[in-house]
Design an enzyme around this catalytic site. Structure first.
Site, short mmCIF file in Angstrom:
data_model
loop_
_atom_site.label_atom_id
_atom_site.label_comp_id
_atom_site.label_asym_id
_atom_site.label_seq_id
_atom_site.Cartn_x
_atom_site.Cartn_y
_atom_site.Cartn_z
CG ASP A 87 -1.92 1.17 1.15
OD1 ASP A 87 -2.95 1.02 0.48
OD2 ASP A 87 -1.65 2.22 1.76
CG ASP A 113 -4.59 1.70 4.71
OD1 ASP A 113 -5.06 1.62 5.86
OD2 ASP A 113 -4.78 2.68 3.95
CD GLU A 171 -1.55 6.21 2.62
OE1 GLU A 171 -2.19 7.14 2.08
OE2 GLU A 171 -2.06 5.12 2.93
CG HIS A 180 -6.80 6.91 4.58
ND1 HIS A 180 -6.98 6.54 3.28
CD2 HIS A 180 -8.03 7.13 5.10
CE1 HIS A 180 -8.28 6.54 2.99
NE2 HIS A 180 -8.94 6.89 4.08
#
Length: 560
Positions: A21, A167, A23, A162
């Site tokens: 994952d 995540d 960001e 998030h």
């Protein structure tokens, strides 16, 4: 007999997954950058490793993203840049199956980062949990496919928030929950995952039984239609796995899907080496002309440049090297052949007209404008016959491999055009010279290979791979763990006893040459002379490399 893992595929319980994952500062990898990477590696439902790091994006983080992720500018100030992070992440990934929720987003950013930093993107299988959720979860359970919704459905221990690692942990739990549910529907092996992304119609899935009697060995396969006609020819290191994959993985190519609907049987031939399989594939495609193969189906379309057999010869594109004492090639396309012809016409003054000229020019014959501009020595008018004989002799020498005079003339022309800032014309002359040199170099390599018999060997992890070629053709191959010289002697004797027709497939010769020229190949026997002239076309390879570099740059620019 119990089937081996090679025969039945890799169970999902033994598959290594890396759930990732990211960001980022925004939605597009073109304008935004990664701020955090989190990844979880699992095997058999157990976590075997985790990866997490903040990343300095090299740009300001928008306030909306700060509010969503909690990652502030101060947090990434001392973090490493993405170029320093990628090697560690790619090593962590290895050859595992890469999993992400909405994988297009995460993989898009990772690929863009690899391209920007000069790292090759690994050829890993990618699984999107959003797509799997469409098969594993009903609308009543989950009105949408958001990670937070799926985490609630499967009761994950980690709540998505998030942040990359949290995540990724939640996505990993969701993945295993869905796979456990799908096992009841036959999704039990790694090869079955593709069926989730691209569903296979039942009519095709039932044809998977064609692979039951196919050996799990390297070789060539031929799909056949209702009348026994060849539909498609291919190669594989594992014939059974490859044939089965056609009916268990969703085929997106329209032509191949149509072929599979027609196929009723498959023939296979086990080969001793990858080279033998590739050569057999080329031969079968040329022989059977299967309608669904696009490559190698028309060997007679190979382009050559020849000097016509007439009193005042000219250059022409030919589909065969036969019937002419002077020829050049094979070239890579008819367009390259025309480039080479135009280059020789400009450099040597070979006539461009296609009219068959009389032995003695007519008294009232008049030359075209090319005579005035120096582009043709004009054998069509009286008094120029001897001059054109010199032109024809010079052209014959070039086709025989002596390119130096032409290269010298055109090199000066390229420099002159560039000095005048006429770069378009300089590139045009350079490209024509490149086609000419490339064809002459290929011709030298192929002629040399056809003039001898070679037995060579390459080391493998578990033994040795041998190959023998005679007159440009592969005559035999073998794979042994010991007894290299005994195997070489057998291949040498076999090559000497074979009788060949006159057909020589250029693509087969290229395959043999690439195998012989690979680092690590050792020559055991060379009967005849296998050589490359010091003063041959290969000494001018920089012109070919310059054109190829331009094409690579243009391709890279187009991808960006």
């Amino acid at each position: 007999m119990q089937a081996s893992l090679t025969d039945i595929g890799e169970p999902l319980s033994s598959t290594t997954f890396v759930v990732v994952d990211l960001e980022t500062t925004g939605a597009s990898p073109r304008d935004c950058a990664i701020t955090e990477i989190g990844a979880v590696k699992t095997r058999g439902g157990e976590v075997v490793g985790e990866f997490q790091t903040l990343v300095d994006p090299g740009m300001a983080i928008p306030p909306m993203i700060v509010a969503l992720t909690g990652i502030t500018q101060a947090m990434v100030t001392t973090a490493p840049r993405i170029g320093a992070v990628l090697p560690a992440f790619l090593e962590f990934l290895g050859d595992a199956v890469l999993v992400a929720h909405n994988a297009r987003f995460d993989v898009g950013f990772l690929k863009a980062a690899c391209q920007a930093e000069g790292y090759a993107w690994p050829r890993v299988e990618v699984v999107d949990t959003v797509l799997i959720a469409r098969r594993a979860v009903t609308k009543e359970e989950a009105p949408n496919r958001k990670l937070s919704t799926l985490a609630r459905v499967f009761g994950t221990r980690v709540t998505p928030n998030h942040r990359a690692l949290e995540d990724a942990r939640a996505t990993s739990e969701v993945l295993h929950g869905m796979l456990e549910r799908l096992a009841a529907f036959g999704i039990t092996h790694r090869e079955d995952l593709d069926a989730l992304r691209n569903p296979v119609p039942g009519t095709l899935r039932r044809k998977a039984t064609m692979a039951d009697r196919v050996p799990a060995k390297p070789g060539v396969y031929v799909f056949r239609g209702p009348r026994g006609e060849a539909l498609y020819v291919g190669t594989s290191r594992n014939l059974r796995s490859r044939v089965k994959s056609y009916f268990t993985r969703g085929e997106t190519r329209r032509g191949i899907r149509e072929m599979l609907e027609l196929a009723v049987s498959v023939d296979t031939t086990v080969c001793a080496s990858e080279l033998e399989a590739n050569v057999l594939e080329v031969r079968l495609i040329a022989q059977l002309r299967p309608r669904y193969n696009r490559r190698s189906t028309r060997p007679e379309k190979t382009a050559w440049v020849k000097l016509t057999d007439e009193r005042y010869p000219r250059l022409a594109v030919s589909r065969s090297a036969e019937g002419s004492a002077a020829w050049l090639g094979p070239l890579r396309s008819a367009g390259a052949a025309r480039e080479a012809i135009e280059t020789l016409q400009d450099a040597l003054g070979v006539r461009t007209c296609t009219t068959r000229l009389p032995i003695t020019p007519r008294t009232n014959a008049r030359a075209c404008i090319l005579k005035e501009t120096g582009g043709c020595s004009a054998p069509c008018v009286r008094g120029a016959e001897s001059e054109y004989e010199a032109t024809a002799s010079a052209t014959q020498a070039v086709l025989d491999g002596d390119l130096s005079p032409v290269v010298a003339t055109l090199s000066a022309a390229v420099a002159e055009h560039a000095e005048r800032l006429n770069y378009e014309k300089a590139r045009e002359v350079r490209d024509g010279l490149s086609s000419l040199i490339d064809a002459a170099a290929r011709q030298t390599r192929l002629r040399s290979l056809q003039a001898c018999t070679i037995v060579a060997v390459r080391p493998l992890e578990d033994g040795w791979e041998l190959a023998a070629c005679a007159r440009g053709r592969l005559s035999g191959s073998a794979r042994v763990s010991s007894g290299v010289w005994a195997a070489a002697d057998r291949l040498r004797a076999q090559a000497a006893s074979l009788e060949w027709d006159e057909t020589v497939l250029v693509e087969e010769q290229e395959l043999v040459l690439r195998w012989l020229e690979r680092p690590g190949t050792r020559l055991l026997y060379v009967d005849g002379q296998w050589s490359s002239p010091v003063h041959g076309a290969a000494q001018h390879a920089r012109w070919v490399d310059a054109r190829r570099s331009d094409r690579d740059d243009a391709t890279s620019a187009g991808r960006r």
